[in-house]
Enzyme design. Structure first.
Site, short mmCIF file in Angstrom:
data_model
loop_
_atom_site.label_atom_id
_atom_site.label_comp_id
_atom_site.label_asym_id
_atom_site.label_seq_id
_atom_site.Cartn_x
_atom_site.Cartn_y
_atom_site.Cartn_z
N CYS A 1 0.87 -1.17 0.00
CA CYS A 1 0.00 0.00 0.00
C CYS A 1 0.90 1.22 0.00
O CYS A 1 2.03 1.16 -0.50
CB CYS A 1 -0.96 -0.02 1.20
SG CYS A 1 -0.14 0.01 2.79
N HIS B 1 -3.39 9.55 5.35
CA HIS B 1 -3.88 8.18 5.18
C HIS B 1 -5.31 8.12 5.69
O HIS B 1 -5.56 8.22 6.89
CB HIS B 1 -2.99 7.22 5.96
CG HIS B 1 -3.18 5.78 5.61
ND1 HIS B 1 -4.28 5.06 5.99
CD2 HIS B 1 -2.40 4.92 4.89
CE1 HIS B 1 -4.17 3.82 5.54
NE2 HIS B 1 -3.05 3.71 4.86
#
Length: 642
Positions: A26, A568
């Site tokens: 990710c 995030h």
């Protein structure tokens, strides 16, 4: 640590490559699925240089490496364990159905472009050997030197192979994209061009009563091949993949390997020749003929319009939708005097964008812009326009206007002279080799027109003060930014003083209170965790977008004084594969404090069982970080670095 060595050490300490089921990453973490999680050595992995922490979540062993580093290390891990262990890449599901369709086409055709390029360039080489250039255009190279006639024949055979067997290439790539066995897709492509079938290139010249037929219970099915077609193969690959996936689910394990390939091929083959193939062959031909006719009918006006709008189309990504059409046009060039008008137009656009940037290089007094313009201008002339278009031309507006006008003028000339490409390649100055040799002069004139008009108009806009006014506007927008003094060492960015503001409405906490243990440990850096009160995320300061993760759940920013910021959205939301996220910026964009970066759908995230808590992380920053916590609105002060 060297990326290769780090990858080797990680693999060694998770039980070896035999213990790894799959690997992906990710924005910050290498995510491994392991057969036996007890074989991992957490302590040894934590001792490795560049490893910032580890975590176990959602059946994955997560090794935190940080933005940028994780991409490089994951690439090395996959090289060692084999690319076949790459987990299904997150699918970007933002955008409407048309945007997703264009993305799918791009994913299918990009891997096979090298084969098409090689075949097309070999075709160009064959044309150079056989075209009449000498003695009043009556003699070719091979007529003057008959000893190399065999070489020309050999090259001609090599050049036509990729186009003669195009369904095999597309069948492999498309079936893989749609989730089926790519080798079954390739086999289906072979069936579609089998020599027992009437060659598709001969179909138009074959009387209806001479077309071979398969008679099945009174149903006549034409036994005709699909050489040089695109749409039928794409549809067949999708049907094959769906049938295969369904058969895998309902077939007993002990029969699966035997009957699934047999039934998938048999059923798909019948559907192909009886229904889908003839219908989509006609649709593909009509689409190609329609666009080509419109281009040819409008003449230079059609070329001008296509050239004018090519850059705006590229900005949306819709230019990828031209790939199937261009592939079919070039495939037909192997058996006729045809070719693609799309590649020459793209070349005019790229040269015009490069010319505008080089004009900016000559006129601007901004040293940073000069540096960017020098590199991006040359890059555009050689076929890569994104740095020029997004870094300079769109930013200053008027060079972009000059470039699309220059592209329109050059493309109008090419349409007037009917300049066509017989291969894909680098759309720019190197594009000559992809053009029919007899059109090289006209292609060169078009390039000079595109370059000259774009360059001259950009200079004109500068002389009239338009460019200078835009540059002044940019300067005035940054006047109120605090002056920041920075001193860099080998690992951390030292900042004298800098403030950050809340990117969203919500309850701001120190990152040590994050629900995610990896963030809470400050392995990635200090910052804040926000219990969200809205669904929109804005820029916390002025900066540049360095990274937009494909799933849209994370964005990386950098500031002018060297601070790297990671935003995030949610915890472990990479697993949503883009569902619930929408990005409003792209990599390389310059953003101002308060600009909208992304939207998230809290309902989608919660229904999937994930937390919506959003982290703002300062990566590799040295200094005292003070957090102003509590309930905040967008733009409220939250962090001071001193």
């Amino acid at each position: 640590m060297d990326n290769r060595k780090l990858a080797e050490d990680i693999i060694k300490n998770v039980g070896g490559k035999e213990n790894i089921i799959s690997a992906e990453h990710c924005a910050t973490r290498l995510r491994l699925q392991l057969k036996d999680f007890s074989l991992r050595n957490d302590e040894a992995i934590m001792d490795l240089d560049d490893v910032k922490g580890t975590n176990m979540a959602n059946g994955q062993y997560q090794i935190i490496l940080g933005s940028g580093k994780v991409n490089l290390v994951t690439d090395e891990v996959l090289k060692i364990i084999g690319d076949d262990k790459l987990s299904d890449a997150p699918v970007e599901k933002e955008g409407n159905w048309l945007q997703r369709a264009v993305k799918t086409l791009s994913d299918i055709f990009v891997p096979i472009i090298p084969a098409i390029v090689a075949g097309g360039l070999l075709m160009g080489l064959n044309n150079i050997l056989t075209a009449p250039f000498f003695n009043g255009r009556t003699d070719s190279i091979i007529s003057l030197y008959p000893g190399i006639a065999g070489l020309a024949q050999m090259i001609n055979t090599f050049s036509s192979a990729a186009f003669a067997f195009l369904p095999v290439l597309i069948g492999f790539s498309a079936t893989k994209k749609f989730g089926g066995n790519p080798y079954l897709g390739a086999a289906m492509g072979m069936i579609m061009v089998h020599p027992d079938l009437l060659n598709a290139y001969n179909l138009a010249a074959t009387p209806a009563n001479e077309i071979p037929l398969w008679n099945i219970l009174g149903w006549d099915i034409p036994a005709v091949g699909y050489q040089g077609t695109v749409l039928p193969v794409l549809a067949v690959a999708w049907i094959l993949a769906k049938i295969e996936i369904r058969l895998h689910k309902i077939t007993p394990t002990w029969l699966d390997n035997l009957t699934t390939p047999l039934l998938a091929t048999l059923i798909t083959g019948f559907i192909t020749f009886a229904l889908v193939g003839p219908l989509l062959r006609t649709a593909g031909d009509l689409l190609t003929v329609g666009i080509t006719t419109m281009y040819n009918t409008l003449g230079f006006l059609g070329g001008a319009l296509f050239g004018l709008f090519y850059a705006p189309i590229t900005m949306t990504g819709m230019h990828h939708s031209f790939i199937p059409i261009e592939t079919q046009l070039i495939a037909k060039a192997t058996t006729s005097a045809g070719g693609s008008f799309i590649f020459p137009t793209a070349s005019m656009n790229n040269v015009a964008q490069g010319a505008a940037v080089l004009a900016v290089l000559m006129t601007t007094k901004n040293e940073k812009m000069k540096s960017t313009a020098a590199a991006s201008g040359v890059s555009a002339l050689l076929g890569i326009t994104e740095p020029a278009m997004f870094g300079i031309n769109l930013r200053l507006r008027y060079p972009f206007i000059a470039a699309i006008i220059g592209s329109a003028v050059g493309s109008a000339w090419l349409a007037f002279r009917h300049v066509l490409a017989i291969a894909l390649g680098a759309a720019g100055i190197p594009g000559f080799i992809s053009i029919r040799p007899e059109s090289w002069l006209d292609f060169g004139i078009g390039m000079i027109l595109a370059f000259g008009v774009s360059f001259a108009l950009t200079i004109f806009f500068d002389k009239s003060g338009m460019l200078r006014q835009v540059e002044k506007d940019e300067k005035s927008m940054t006047k109120n930014e605090p002056e920041e003094k920075e001193v860099k060492d080998s690992a951390k960015t030292k900042v004298l003083e800098f403030d950050l503001f809340s990117p969203m409405k919500g309850l701001v906490k120190p990152i040590s209170e994050s629900e995610d243990g990896a963030f809470a440990s400050k392995a990635l850096g200090d910052g804040v965790a926000i219990d969200i009160g809205s669904n929109q995320i804005f820029a916390p300061c002025d900066g540049k977008v360095e990274t937009v993760f494909p799933t849209g759940h994370a964005i990386g920013l950098s500031t002018s004084n060297g601070i790297n910021i990671l935003i995030h959205a949610g915890i472990d939301t990479v697993n949503l594969e883009g569902k619930g996220f929408k990005s409003f910026v792209s990599e390389g964009d310059e953003v101002k404090k308060g600009d909208l970066l992304m939207e998230m759908d809290p309902q989608v995230i919660k229904e999937a069982g994930y937390s919506t808590q959003t982290m703002l992380v300062l990566m590799d920053v040295e200094g005292t970080i003070s957090v102003d916590q509590g309930q905040k609105e967008v733009g409220d002060h939250i962090i001071r670095i001193s």
